[in-house]
Design a protein around this motif. Structure first.
Motif, PDB file in Angstrom:
ATOM      1  N   MET A   1       0.725   3.273  -3.806  1.00 23.03           N
ATOM      2  CA  MET A   1      -0.095   2.420  -2.957  1.00 23.03           C
ATOM      3  C   MET A   1       0.757   1.241  -2.477  1.00 23.03           C
ATOM      4  SD  MET A   1      -3.516   0.260  -3.923  1.00 23.03           S
ATOM      5  CE  MET A   1      -4.429   1.676  -4.444  1.00 23.03           C
ATOM      6  N   THR A   2       0.827   1.023  -1.142  1.00 24.77           N
ATOM      7  CA  THR A   2       1.596  -0.088  -0.620  1.00 24.77           C
ATOM      8  C   THR A   2       0.796  -1.376  -0.692  1.00 24.77           C
ATOM      9  OG1 THR A   2       0.788   0.228   1.633  1.00 24.77           O
ATOM     10  CG2 THR A   2       2.734   1.511   0.954  1.00 24.77           C
ATOM     11  N   ASP A   3       1.499  -2.515  -0.461  1.00 21.93           N
ATOM     12  CA  ASP A   3       0.816  -3.805  -0.456  1.00 21.93           C
ATOM     13  C   ASP A   3      -0.241  -3.844   0.633  1.00 21.93           C
ATOM     14  OD1 ASP A   3       0.277  -6.462  -1.060  1.00 21.93           O
ATOM     15  OD2 ASP A   3       1.711  -7.179   0.441  1.00 21.93           O
ATOM     16  N   GLU A   4       0.092  -3.219   1.810  1.00 20.57           N
ATOM     17  CA  GLU A   4      -0.881  -3.208   2.904  1.00 20.57           C
ATOM     18  C   GLU A   4      -2.106  -2.384   2.533  1.00 20.57           C
ATOM     19  OE1 GLU A   4       0.725  -1.750   6.519  1.00 20.57           O
ATOM     20  OE2 GLU A   4      -1.090  -2.064   7.680  1.00 20.57           O
ATOM     21  N   ASP A   5      -1.874  -1.224   1.840  1.00 22.05           N
ATOM     22  CA  ASP A   5      -3.013  -0.401   1.412  1.00 22.05           C
ATOM     23  C   ASP A   5      -3.938  -1.180   0.493  1.00 22.05           C
ATOM     24  OD1 ASP A   5      -1.027   2.619   1.154  1.00 22.05           O
ATOM     25  OD2 ASP A   5      -2.155   1.779   2.840  1.00 22.05           O
ATOM     26  N   GLY A   6      -3.320  -1.922  -0.489  1.00 20.92           N
ATOM     27  CA  GLY A   6      -4.132  -2.713  -1.412  1.00 20.92           C
ATOM     28  C   GLY A   6      -4.932  -3.777  -0.682  1.00 20.92           C
ATOM     29  N   TRP A   7      -4.306  -4.422   0.322  1.00 21.00           N
ATOM     30  CA  TRP A   7      -5.007  -5.473   1.065  1.00 21.00           C
ATOM     31  C   TRP A   7      -6.169  -4.869   1.863  1.00 21.00           C
ATOM     32  CZ3 TRP A   7      -6.054  -6.560   6.176  1.00 21.00           C
ATOM     33  CH2 TRP A   7      -6.498  -7.857   6.448  1.00 21.00           C
ATOM     34  N   ILE A   8      -5.914  -3.698   2.494  1.00 21.60           N
ATOM     35  CA  ILE A   8      -6.970  -3.052   3.291  1.00 21.60           C
ATOM     36  C   ILE A   8      -8.126  -2.642   2.395  1.00 21.60           C
ATOM     37  CG2 ILE A   8      -7.515  -1.015   4.659  1.00 21.60           C
ATOM     38  CD1 ILE A   8      -4.686  -1.184   5.824  1.00 21.60           C
ATOM     39  N   GLN A   9      -7.837  -2.079   1.213  1.00 24.72           N
ATOM     40  CA  GLN A   9      -8.899  -1.677   0.295  1.00 24.72           C
ATOM     41  C   GLN A   9      -9.715  -2.891  -0.129  1.00 24.72           C
ATOM     42  OE1 GLN A   9      -8.039   0.775  -3.000  1.00 24.72           O
ATOM     43  NE2 GLN A   9      -7.017   2.361  -1.831  1.00 24.72           N
ATOM     44  N   GLY A  10      -9.028  -3.989  -0.423  1.00 18.91           N
ATOM     45  CA  GLY A  10      -9.746  -5.198  -0.811  1.00 18.91           C
ATOM     46  C   GLY A  10     -10.656  -5.701   0.292  1.00 18.91           C
TER      47      GLY A  10
ATOM     48  N   LEU B   1      -2.145   1.954 -15.243  1.00 17.52           N
ATOM     49  CA  LEU B   1      -1.392   2.876 -16.094  1.00 17.52           C
ATOM     50  C   LEU B   1      -0.979   4.127 -15.319  1.00 17.52           C
ATOM     51  CD1 LEU B   1      -3.490   2.740 -19.398  1.00 17.52           C
ATOM     52  CD2 LEU B   1      -1.263   1.682 -18.983  1.00 17.52           C
ATOM     53  N   THR B   2      -1.928   4.695 -14.574  1.00 19.87           N
ATOM     54  CA  THR B   2      -1.630   5.914 -13.810  1.00 19.87           C
ATOM     55  C   THR B   2      -0.561   5.649 -12.768  1.00 19.87           C
ATOM     56  OG1 THR B   2      -3.881   6.745 -14.148  1.00 19.87           O
ATOM     57  CG2 THR B   2      -2.616   7.698 -12.325  1.00 19.87           C
ATOM     58  N   ASP B   3      -0.659   4.504 -12.079  1.00 17.22           N
ATOM     59  CA  ASP B   3       0.326   4.171 -11.049  1.00 17.22           C
ATOM     60  C   ASP B   3       1.703   3.981 -11.672  1.00 17.22           C
ATOM     61  OD1 ASP B   3       0.848   3.156  -8.147  1.00 17.22           O
ATOM     62  OD2 ASP B   3       1.686   1.583  -9.426  1.00 17.22           O
ATOM     63  N   ALA B   4       1.777   3.203 -12.759  1.00 14.78           N
ATOM     64  CA  ALA B   4       3.067   2.938 -13.400  1.00 14.78           C
ATOM     65  C   ALA B   4       3.700   4.224 -13.920  1.00 14.78           C
ATOM     66  CB  ALA B   4       2.889   1.933 -14.535  1.00 14.78           C
ATOM     67  N   ASN B   5       2.901   5.080 -14.539  1.00 15.18           N
ATOM     68  CA  ASN B   5       3.447   6.316 -15.089  1.00 15.18           C
ATOM     69  C   ASN B   5       3.813   7.307 -13.995  1.00 15.18           C
ATOM     70  OD1 ASN B   5       3.271   5.469 -17.756  1.00 15.18           O
ATOM     71  ND2 ASN B   5       1.164   6.156 -17.971  1.00 15.18           N
ATOM     72  N   THR B   6       3.067   7.289 -12.893  1.00 16.26           N
ATOM     73  CA  THR B   6       3.419   8.152 -11.759  1.00 16.26           C
ATOM     74  C   THR B   6       4.757   7.732 -11.159  1.00 16.26           C
ATOM     75  OG1 THR B   6       1.091   8.573 -11.229  1.00 16.26           O
ATOM     76  CG2 THR B   6       2.706   8.968  -9.483  1.00 16.26           C
ATOM     77  N   VAL B   7       4.937   6.413 -10.995  1.00 17.73           N
ATOM     78  CA  VAL B   7       6.211   5.902 -10.480  1.00 17.73           C
ATOM     79  C   VAL B   7       7.352   6.292 -11.417  1.00 17.73           C
ATOM     80  CG1 VAL B   7       7.537   3.800 -10.008  1.00 17.73           C
ATOM     81  CG2 VAL B   7       5.192   4.004  -9.189  1.00 17.73           C
TER      82      VAL B   7
ATOM     83  N   SER C   1      -0.462  -2.634  -6.169  1.00 20.51           N
ATOM     84  CA  SER C   1       0.163  -2.131  -4.947  1.00 20.51           C
ATOM     85  C   SER C   1       1.550  -2.731  -4.741  1.00 20.51           C
ATOM     86  CB  SER C   1      -0.720  -2.431  -3.727  1.00 20.51           C
ATOM     87  OG  SER C   1      -0.795  -3.823  -3.481  1.00 20.51           O
ATOM     88  N   ARG C   2       1.769  -3.949  -5.240  1.00 19.80           N
ATOM     89  CA  ARG C   2       3.086  -4.583  -5.125  1.00 19.80           C
ATOM     90  C   ARG C   2       4.040  -4.148  -6.229  1.00 19.80           C
ATOM     91  NH1 ARG C   2       1.872 -10.929  -3.498  1.00 19.80           N
ATOM     92  NH2 ARG C   2       1.219 -10.521  -1.351  1.00 19.80           N
ATOM     93  N   ARG C   3       3.555  -3.289  -7.126  1.00 19.45           N
ATOM     94  CA  ARG C   3       4.353  -2.764  -8.220  1.00 19.45           C
ATOM     95  C   ARG C   3       4.915  -3.883  -9.093  1.00 19.45           C
ATOM     96  NH1 ARG C   3       5.182   2.371  -5.866  1.00 19.45           N
ATOM     97  NH2 ARG C   3       3.090   3.199  -6.067  1.00 19.45           N
ATOM     98  N   ARG C   4       4.047  -4.850  -9.381  1.00 19.70           N
ATOM     99  CA  ARG C   4       4.449  -5.860 -10.352  1.00 19.70           C
ATOM    100  C   ARG C   4       4.596  -5.214 -11.723  1.00 19.70           C
ATOM    101  NH1 ARG C   4       0.575 -11.041  -8.805  1.00 19.70           N
ATOM    102  NH2 ARG C   4       1.470 -11.438  -6.745  1.00 19.70           N
ATOM    103  N   PRO C   5       5.336  -5.856 -12.654  1.00 14.42           N
ATOM    104  CA  PRO C   5       5.514  -5.256 -13.984  1.00 14.42           C
ATOM    105  C   PRO C   5       4.170  -4.934 -14.634  1.00 14.42           C
ATOM    106  CG  PRO C   5       6.993  -7.127 -13.698  1.00 14.42           C
ATOM    107  CD  PRO C   5       6.082  -7.126 -12.506  1.00 14.42           C
ATOM    108  N   LEU C   6       4.113  -3.778 -15.300  1.00 15.48           N
ATOM    109  CA  LEU C   6       2.860  -3.328 -15.901  1.00 15.48           C
ATOM    110  C   LEU C   6       2.320  -4.354 -16.885  1.00 15.48           C
ATOM    111  CD1 LEU C   6       0.724  -1.142 -16.328  1.00 15.48           C
ATOM    112  CD2 LEU C   6       2.231  -0.117 -18.056  1.00 15.48           C
ATOM    113  N   ALA C   7       3.196  -4.951 -17.713  1.00 18.29           N
ATOM    114  CA  ALA C   7       2.734  -5.931 -18.703  1.00 18.29           C
ATOM    115  C   ALA C   7       2.054  -7.119 -18.017  1.00 18.29           C
ATOM    116  CB  ALA C   7       3.908  -6.415 -19.550  1.00 18.29           C
ATOM    117  N   GLN C   8       2.577  -7.528 -16.873  1.00 20.43           N
ATOM    118  CA  GLN C   8       1.986  -8.645 -16.133  1.00 20.43           C
ATOM    119  C   GLN C   8       0.597  -8.273 -15.607  1.00 20.43           C
ATOM    120  OE1 GLN C   8       4.460 -10.072 -12.938  1.00 20.43           O
ATOM    121  NE2 GLN C   8       2.854 -11.340 -12.070  1.00 20.43           N
ATOM    122  N   ILE C   9       0.444  -7.056 -15.116  1.00 15.95           N
ATOM    123  CA  ILE C   9      -0.857  -6.615 -14.602  1.00 15.95           C
ATOM    124  C   ILE C   9      -1.873  -6.540 -15.734  1.00 15.95           C
ATOM    125  CG2 ILE C   9      -2.080  -4.700 -13.509  1.00 15.95           C
ATOM    126  CD1 ILE C   9       0.516  -4.069 -12.009  1.00 15.95           C
TER     127      ILE C   9
END
Length: 500
Positions: free
Chosen positions: A1-10, A315-321, A173-181
């Motif tokens: 998910m890109t940053d733009e996708d996350g913004w549009i969903q929000g 979790l799913t996003d981080a593990n998929t990446v 969407s910005r792929r910040r570190p998982l621990a931070q999220i």
């Protein structure tokens, strides 16, 4: 998910909230939610289903809604709907629980719904559920002025929930570190639910145990050790994982002394919701209170579910990446895999052809790898390959690509090379750095390398041609004494063994 996708969903979730909240009653809100969902996903059909009843539906002619088929979609018994004048349409559905469980169903002609779109539908369903819960509460309390202040607080809390979820989606969407999220989510859960304790437990890969990975309000000196606990002793957190459902407990029940130690013996009530990775239960998000009078409402349950679902998304996003990275990179050195390298080489050759630039390909072979591997062992050989990869990358630009093709064979792609001399200078630097002593198995070993260089020429879009030339040049470098480089020349083909 890109940053733009996350913004549009929000934005789409906020727009849905504004639309649904504007209706005075539940029936109108359900109809408005279906219309807005269909509009946001460009769907031909949108429906809201409660049990066996289709409460609202757009996209079918009046009186011709195939209720049986729509309900079957919510049960995952059908994955398409036949829409008059349109034909078969791919479907997606999202369920919610609570006092009045239901489902949001969408159907669209053409391509199936993407992962991001399915995530958006789940968010819409969760938002609709929260809104309907609040509308029912509003309808029940219209005659009770004393409750208006509490309802206003609930509406404000709902807005805060949407804002928190939007911030979390942007972080994912910005792929910040998982621990931070995960820390963001535990902090947001405490802010919304108002409990003193929040803990996120993830199941260990093997065995029925869980590890604490994020927390708020737990005893720091114990929590920082990231303790592990059997699921059967983990109270609400463990039961939520074992049952794959929200669990509410009062007191400690069957919990271990570790939970008492983490909570300073003050835990009076707790609630936990399961979290998933690609549909499999992998942990739970728990909140706990120090107050004996703490009770958890249906709205509290849904709020915790929303946060747990976002843990699942993270979790799913981080593990998929991570899985994608592993698929396209060598597991030992971290360099590009052969498949990724060939893709990049093909892409760069196409760009070079259009932009009248040149690409240089370097084939690199270590001269003493087999001797090190055979005499000092495979661990020493792995250390040699890892050090080689690090030194190789240190000599390249950000636009260059290094790969391990297999064994002790490496390749480097240099983009936008002006002359053969430019490529040769890079090769000389690589030879120098690889020729320096390497700390292997307690020794300082010198391992030379041979390099074959080939440059693309106009009208050479096929990567196989360039790789063949680099391979011929590498063969010539080894034949001329190893520990050196050679640039491909046509006359080399005369002595290359595969050229007859």
């Amino acid at each position: 998910m890109t940053d733009e996708d996350g913004w549009i969903q929000g934005q789409q979730l906020l727009e849905l909230l504004a639309v649904v909240s504007s209706y005075p009653d539940e029936e109108s809100a359900i109809r408005g939610a279906a219309e807005r969902a269909a509009q946001a996903l460009e769907a031909e059909v949108a429906a809201v289903v409660f049990g066996e009843r289709v409460a609202a539906c757009v996209g079918f002619p009046r009186g011709r809604v195939p209720a049986v088929d729509v309900v079957a979609v919510t049960r995952h018994e059908l994955n398409t709907l036949d829409v008059p004048g349109v034909g078969p349409c791919a479907t997606v559905s999202a369920r919610w629980g609570g006092a009045r469980p239901g489902s949001l169903v969408l159907a669209r002609r053409g391509a199936t719904f993407t992962v991001q779109e399915r995530s958006l539908v789940r968010g819409m369903a969760r938002l609709l559920e929260l809104t309907l819960t609040m509308l029912r509460a509003l309808q029940r309390s219209e005659r009770h002025a004393a409750e208006n202040a509490e309802l206003l607080k609930s509406l404000q809390q709902r807005q805060r929930l949407v804002e928190h979820l939007f911030d979390i989606q942007r972080a994912i969407s910005r792929r910040r570190p998982l621990a931070q999220i995960l820390d963001m989510i535990t902090g947001a859960a405490q802010d919304l639910l108002g409990d003193e304790i929040v803990g996120l437990w993830l199941r260990e890969p093997e065995g029925d145990e869980a590890r604490l990975v994020a927390h708020v309000g737990l005893r720091t000196e114990v929590a920082r050790r990231r303790p592990v606990i059997p699921l059967v002793e983990a109270g609400a957190a463990g039961q939520a994982m074992l049952t794959d459902d929200v669990v509410v407990l009062h007191g400690y029940g069957e919990t271990s002394t570790l939970i008492a130690e983490l909570t300073d013996g003050r835990l009076c009530a707790s609630m936990a919701a399961p979290v998933h990775d690609s549909g499999t239960v992998t942990g739970s998000l728990m909140v706990g209170a120090h107050r004996q009078t703490r009770t958890y409402t249906a709205a509290d349950v849904q709020t915790l579910r929303a946060f747990a679902e976002h843990v699942s998304l993270a979790l799913t996003d981080a593990n998929t990446v991570d899985r994608m990275y592993q698929a396209f990179h060598d597991s030992l050195t971290g360099l590009a895999s052969r498949g990724l390298f060939l893709d990049q080489l093909t892409k760069r050759l196409g760009e070079a052809e259009r932009e009248t630039r040149r690409v240089a390909l370097l084939f690199i072979d270590l001269d003493r790898f087999k001797a090190v591997n055979d005499t000092l062992g495979h661990a020493a050989g792995d250390d040699l390959l890892t050090i080689t990869a690090g030194r190789l990358k240190s000599q390249l630009r950000a636009t260059d690509v290094a790969a391990r093709l297999g064994g002790d064979e490496f390749a480097v792609l240099l983009y936008a090379v002006a002359t053969t001399a430019d490529a040769a200078r890079v090769a000389e630097r690589i030879l120098r750095t690889l020729g320096e002593p390497m700390p292997i198995a307690g020794r300082q070993l010198r391992v030379n390398a041979s390099i074959g260089i080939a440059l693309s020429t106009p009208g050479m879009p096929d990567p196989a041609d360039l790789m063949r030339r680099a391979d011929v040049a590498l063969y010539q470098a080894k034949r001329n004494g190893r520990g050196r480089m050679e640039v491909f020349a046509d006359e080399m083909l005369l002595s290359f063994p595969h050229e007859g």
